[in-house]
Design a protein around this motif. Structure first.
Motif, PDB file in Angstrom:
ATOM      1  N   TYR A  48      38.053  33.629  47.035  1.00 50.61           N
ATOM      2  CA  TYR A  48      36.961  32.672  47.185  1.00 50.61           C
ATOM      3  C   TYR A  48      35.702  33.125  46.461  1.00 50.61           C
ATOM      4  CZ  TYR A  48      33.103  30.176  49.438  1.00 50.61           C
ATOM      5  OH  TYR A  48      31.957  29.453  49.676  1.00 50.61           O
ATOM      6  N   PHE A  49      35.379  34.412  46.576  1.00 54.84           N
ATOM      7  CA  PHE A  49      34.148  34.934  45.975  1.00 54.84           C
ATOM      8  C   PHE A  49      34.330  35.393  44.530  1.00 54.84           C
ATOM      9  CE2 PHE A  49      33.542  35.581  50.566  1.00 54.84           C
ATOM     10  CZ  PHE A  49      32.313  34.970  50.738  1.00 54.84           C
ATOM     11  N   ASN A  50      35.583  35.392  44.080  1.00 54.07           N
ATOM     12  CA  ASN A  50      35.882  35.755  42.690  1.00 54.07           C
ATOM     13  C   ASN A  50      35.432  37.171  42.346  1.00 54.07           C
ATOM     14  OD1 ASN A  50      37.022  35.215  40.193  1.00 54.07           O
ATOM     15  ND2 ASN A  50      35.145  34.362  39.336  1.00 54.07           N
ATOM     16  N   ARG A  86      26.366  26.642  40.568  1.00 54.99           N
ATOM     17  CA  ARG A  86      27.179  26.721  41.780  1.00 54.99           C
ATOM     18  C   ARG A  86      28.289  27.743  41.575  1.00 54.99           C
ATOM     19  NH1 ARG A  86      26.196  21.993  44.797  1.00 54.99           N
ATOM     20  NH2 ARG A  86      23.977  21.562  44.534  1.00 54.99           N
ATOM     21  N   SER A 120      30.920  30.883  42.472  1.00 58.59           N
ATOM     22  CA  SER A 120      31.841  31.053  43.586  1.00 58.59           C
ATOM     23  C   SER A 120      31.124  31.732  44.759  1.00 58.59           C
ATOM     24  CB  SER A 120      33.040  31.912  43.157  1.00 58.59           C
ATOM     25  OG  SER A 120      32.596  33.150  42.621  1.00 58.59           O
ATOM     26  N   GLY A 121      31.297  31.152  45.933  1.00 57.94           N
ATOM     27  CA  GLY A 121      30.682  31.693  47.138  1.00 57.94           C
ATOM     28  C   GLY A 121      29.279  31.196  47.406  1.00 57.94           C
ATOM     29  N   TRP A 122      28.811  30.189  46.662  1.00 58.52           N
ATOM     30  CA  TRP A 122      27.437  29.725  46.857  1.00 58.52           C
ATOM     31  C   TRP A 122      27.254  29.069  48.224  1.00 58.52           C
ATOM     32  CZ3 TRP A 122      25.917  24.715  47.800  1.00 58.52           C
ATOM     33  CH2 TRP A 122      26.874  23.718  47.601  1.00 58.52           C
TER      34      TRP A 122
END
Length: 286
Positions: A110-112, A131, A133-135
């Motif tokens: 999810y957070f890459n 935007r 990842s994880g924003w």
């Protein structure tokens, strides 16, 4: 609780030392090693410490505010922090802050794997119109959770002040305690608005950036990391330790005066007929 708050704030000092050391190491050559630094384990650890410190500090300040609120507004309530429940609460706060700061390092899909690599100061604040990842997670924690905590603290201290003022007026001591009421109001206002001064700029810039109203320049990350977040950690020891000590001294002084007054009254009341009077725990010959 103040001790735990001090530990949480001290972690921000460790984060600052890491960033300062990286600044010295990459001075004049950072452009060549920017990606290497931002994706390094040290940068991710620094970001982990910054979130652990900031969220732990916010949670402990909220817990202290709620505990003071219950003690002042509902002094006879059974719902209070006692030694055992205080340790449990502190443990839950540390666990929650630890999980919040660790999840971006564990959930790489999810957070890459770049949550703490968005900026050169290893902060994942939602201050960009992009935007990444994880924003959503960043917005929820830094905007939603911290804003909610601030509102809770503001409400607690506001109700406490009104309760103290109302109690003084009912007792007919409004003029006598006017100076104490003003002092209490200033202390409470300083506690709340110092936290607001540190977090509200972040919240406002985050909202503006998330809604894409304005574009926040990248230099804002550096200013927040170097000035705003450490300022809150630096003020907390004074607000919760030195001021508390001063209030304790005043209470002890007032208690000593009341004890002396009580003994003086006994000195006039306790006369055994043999010329002896009781004063301060001893008998004296008249």
């Amino acid at each position: 609780m103040v001790g735990h708050l001090a530990v949480a704030d001290s972690l921000m000092g460790v984060y600052m030392l890491i960033i300062a050391s990286a600044d010295v190491y990459y001075r004049d050559i950072y452009a060549y090693y920017a990606e290497e630094w931002q994706t390094s384990a040290v940068c991710k650890f620094a970001g982990f410490l910054s979130v652990l410190s900031s969220e732990g500090s916010v949670f402990f300040m909220t817990a202290i505010s709620v505990d003071r609120f219950i003690g002042v507004v509902y002094p006879f309530s059974k719902v209070k922090l006692r030694p055992k429940s205080t340790h449990i609460t502190a443990g839950l706060i540390w666990f929650l802050a630890f999980i919040i700061s660790l999840l971006p390092l564990l959930i790489r899909g999810y957070f890459n794997d770049n949550f703490y690599s968005r900026s050169s100061v290893c902060l994942a604040l939602p201050l960009t119109t992009e935007r990444p990842s994880g924003w959503e997670y960043s917005t929820t924690i830094f905007l939603g959770v911290n804003m909610t905590a601030f509102i809770v603290m503001l409400a607690c201290y506001g109700v406490m002040y009104m309760a103290v003022k109302s109690s003084a007026e009912r007792a007919g001591r409004r003029d006598v305690n006017r100076a104490q009421e003003v002092e209490l109001a200033l202390r409470m206002a300083f506690l709340v608005f110092s936290d607001m001064f540190c977090w509200m700029p972040i919240v406002i810039m985050g909202i503006l950036a998330t809604t894409r109203v304005v574009e926040i320049p990248p230099i804002s990350y550096a200013w927040i990391a170097v000035f705003v977040l450490p300022l809150n950690s630096s003020l907390n020891p004074y607000l919760y330790t030195i001021l508390t000590r001063e209030m304790s001294k005043k209470k002890k002084s007032q208690s000593s005066k009341e004890t002396l007054s009580s003994h003086l009254n006994k000195a006039y009341q306790l006369d055994d007929g043999a010329g002896l009077q009781y004063l301060g725990g001893n008998y004296f010959v008249q």
